[in-house]
Enzyme design. Structure first.
Site, mmCIF file in Angstrom:
data_model
loop_
_atom_site.group_PDB
_atom_site.id
_atom_site.type_symbol
_atom_site.label_atom_id
_atom_site.label_comp_id
_atom_site.label_asym_id
_atom_site.label_seq_id
_atom_site.Cartn_x
_atom_site.Cartn_y
_atom_site.Cartn_z
ATOM 1 N N GLY A 8 0.924 -1.100 0.004
ATOM 2 C CA GLY A 8 -0.011 0.045 -0.083
ATOM 3 C C GLY A 8 0.844 1.495 0.036
ATOM 4 O O GLY A 8 0.475 2.105 0.617
ATOM 5 N N ALA A 10 1.795 3.512 -2.019
ATOM 6 C CA ALA A 10 1.410 4.472 -2.869
ATOM 7 C C ALA A 10 0.334 5.296 -1.958
ATOM 8 O O ALA A 10 0.133 6.501 -2.498
ATOM 9 C CB ALA A 10 1.076 4.320 -4.317
ATOM 10 N N GLY A 11 -0.174 4.784 -0.862
ATOM 11 C CA GLY A 11 -1.418 5.515 -0.249
ATOM 12 C C GLY A 11 -0.798 6.636 0.977
ATOM 13 O O GLY A 11 0.375 6.370 1.062
ATOM 14 N N ARG A 12 -1.552 7.260 1.482
ATOM 15 C CA ARG A 12 -1.273 8.075 2.672
ATOM 16 C C ARG A 12 -0.401 7.271 3.639
ATOM 17 O O ARG A 12 0.552 7.984 3.951
ATOM 18 C CB ARG A 12 -2.302 8.710 3.216
ATOM 19 C CG ARG A 12 -3.167 9.750 2.095
ATOM 20 C CD ARG A 12 -4.366 10.450 2.854
ATOM 21 N NE ARG A 12 -5.436 9.446 3.255
ATOM 22 C CZ ARG A 12 -6.468 9.714 3.837
ATOM 23 N NH1 ARG A 12 -6.644 10.771 4.188
ATOM 24 N NH2 ARG A 12 -7.316 8.765 3.908
ATOM 25 N N MET A 13 -0.874 6.352 4.277
ATOM 26 C CA MET A 13 -0.234 5.719 5.355
ATOM 27 C C MET A 13 0.972 4.834 4.725
ATOM 28 O O MET A 13 2.131 4.877 5.403
ATOM 29 C CB MET A 13 -1.307 4.559 5.806
ATOM 30 C CG MET A 13 -0.517 4.135 7.248
ATOM 31 S SD MET A 13 -0.215 5.238 8.437
ATOM 32 C CE MET A 13 0.610 4.349 9.701
ATOM 33 N N ARG A 36 -1.301 -1.558 -5.685
ATOM 34 C CA ARG A 36 -2.027 -2.694 -6.504
ATOM 35 C C ARG A 36 -1.460 -2.773 -7.878
ATOM 36 O O ARG A 36 -0.738 -2.063 -8.436
ATOM 37 C CB ARG A 36 -3.433 -1.709 -6.752
ATOM 38 C CG ARG A 36 -4.085 -1.459 -5.482
ATOM 39 C CD ARG A 36 -5.568 -0.819 -6.025
ATOM 40 N NE ARG A 36 -5.330 0.009 -6.977
ATOM 41 C CZ ARG A 36 -5.186 1.533 -6.904
ATOM 42 N NH1 ARG A 36 -5.085 2.080 -5.564
ATOM 43 N NH2 ARG A 36 -5.116 2.394 -7.857
ATOM 44 N N ALA A 123 -1.907 -5.130 15.452
ATOM 45 C CA ALA A 123 -2.619 -4.266 16.496
ATOM 46 C C ALA A 123 -3.676 -3.338 15.908
ATOM 47 O O ALA A 123 -3.395 -3.081 14.509
ATOM 48 C CB ALA A 123 -1.556 -3.392 17.161
ATOM 49 N N HIS A 156 -12.748 10.047 13.039
ATOM 50 C CA HIS A 156 -11.924 10.017 12.282
ATOM 51 C C HIS A 156 -12.239 10.748 11.081
ATOM 52 O O HIS A 156 -13.340 11.353 11.126
ATOM 53 C CB HIS A 156 -11.820 8.725 12.030
ATOM 54 C CG HIS A 156 -10.865 7.709 12.958
ATOM 55 N ND1 HIS A 156 -11.394 7.057 13.963
ATOM 56 C CD2 HIS A 156 -9.648 7.394 13.060
ATOM 57 C CE1 HIS A 156 -10.555 6.490 14.673
ATOM 58 N NE2 HIS A 156 -9.530 6.646 14.068
ATOM 59 N N LYS A 160 -12.386 7.192 6.136
ATOM 60 C CA LYS A 160 -12.403 5.932 6.855
ATOM 61 C C LYS A 160 -13.644 5.120 6.734
ATOM 62 O O LYS A 160 -14.775 5.554 6.720
ATOM 63 C CB LYS A 160 -12.124 6.156 8.289
ATOM 64 C CG LYS A 160 -11.761 5.086 9.079
ATOM 65 C CD LYS A 160 -11.390 5.189 10.568
ATOM 66 C CE LYS A 160 -11.281 3.964 11.478
ATOM 67 N NZ LYS A 160 -10.127 2.972 10.680
ATOM 68 N N THR A 167 -9.397 0.598 16.861
ATOM 69 C CA THR A 167 -9.100 1.119 18.170
ATOM 70 C C THR A 167 -10.072 1.411 19.114
ATOM 71 O O THR A 167 -10.089 0.869 20.479
ATOM 72 C CB THR A 167 -8.291 2.490 18.093
ATOM 73 O OG1 THR A 167 -7.076 2.450 17.161
ATOM 74 C CG2 THR A 167 -7.931 2.954 19.457
#
Length: 268
Positions: A8, A10-13, A36, A123, A156, A160, A167
């Site tokens: 992942g 290329a995504g923000r995270m 992807r 987690a 959030h 999302k 969490t």
């Protein structure tokens, strides 16, 4: 040097994770980045995608082709994607750090089964502060016992896709376990209309989705005459990224098994 791959990427995270890996001062290095297979960015330099400049790691569209290039995979994607990645890592005997949320109970069983063959840190939240809050919640629930009403409020960003957050659910699990309750039996997700008086044993959840909120969580213990609130607010995704990289480093030399951030931080 611990060889780390990010899926992942290329995504923000994913970009935050790449930055966090590159901030370890040589303890870890990004050796593979995956996104992807249909991404138009496949082949681009992962460092440039993350705004760090060229690092010589091209973005791949196939995890299977780069499994020999890393020791541990960090995965913050989607349950369907993560489950496929687990099987790839299981075959290649590669460790994993999983921050994906939204797994069903059955999917979590598949994850636990895979951990018999590889070490996995899974987690709902990799923030050090959130995991300290989990420890505090256990203590608060045991001390306050059945004399309080318990509500969990989380907020959030508007993008999302799962609710309540992983969490928030984990916080509910910790509180329920401390009180000897089964969260599936006592959780109340939102309220509307004529709900009647609140049952003491329930644990309520309220969800907000708005703007660019990174992640706010509050657990409210309300009694007659006083209340205790335990709150965590994240202002940057780098908090989660640094925690995930910390977990990846911690996994070195660990036996096969399913771990979480409480293990990584020595809070268990």
């Amino acid at each position: 040097m611990r060889r780390i791959a990010v899926v992942g990427a290329a995504g923000r995270m994913g970009k935050n994770l790449i930055e966090a890996v590159q901030q370890t001062g040589g303890a870890a290095g990004l050796t593979a980045a995956v996104d992807r297979p249909d991404s138009t960015l496949v082949g681009a330099d992962a460092g440039e995608l993350a705004g760090l400049g060229r690092i010589g790691v091209p973005l791949s569209g196939d995890l299977g082709k780069v499994c020999e290039e890393f020791d541990v995979l960090i995965d913050f994607t989607h349950p369907s994607v993560t489950l496929k990645n687990i099987e790839q890592c299981r075959k290649a005997r590669r460790a994993m750090v999983i921050g994906t949320t939204g797994f069903s109970a059955d999917e979590k069983l598949l994850l636990a089964e895979a951990a018999k063959d590889i070490p996995i840190v899974f987690a709902a939240n990799f923030s050090v502060g959130v995991n300290l809050c989990l420890k505090l919640l256990d203590t608060a629930a045991r001390v306050l016992g059945d004399e309080v009403d318990i509500e969990i409020i989380e907020a959030h960003h508007r993008h999302k896709v799962d609710a309540p957050s992983g969490t928030a659910l984990r916080m509910g699990e910790v509180v329920a376990q401390a009180l000897g309750r089964d969260l599936q039996e006592v959780a109340v997700y939102g309220r509307e209309g004529q709900t009647g008086a609140r049952a003491r044993e329930t644990i309520g959840f309220a969800t907000v989705r708005a703007g660019d909120v990174v992640g706010d969580h509050t657990v409210l213990f309300a009694a007659e005459g006083e209340r205790v609130e335990i709150t965590h607010k994240a202002s940057s995704r780098m908090t989660f990224a640094r925690g995930a990289v910390r977990a990846a480093l911690w996994l070195e030399g660990k036996e096969n098994g399913l771990y979480d951030m409480q293990d990584v931080l020595g809070l268990r």
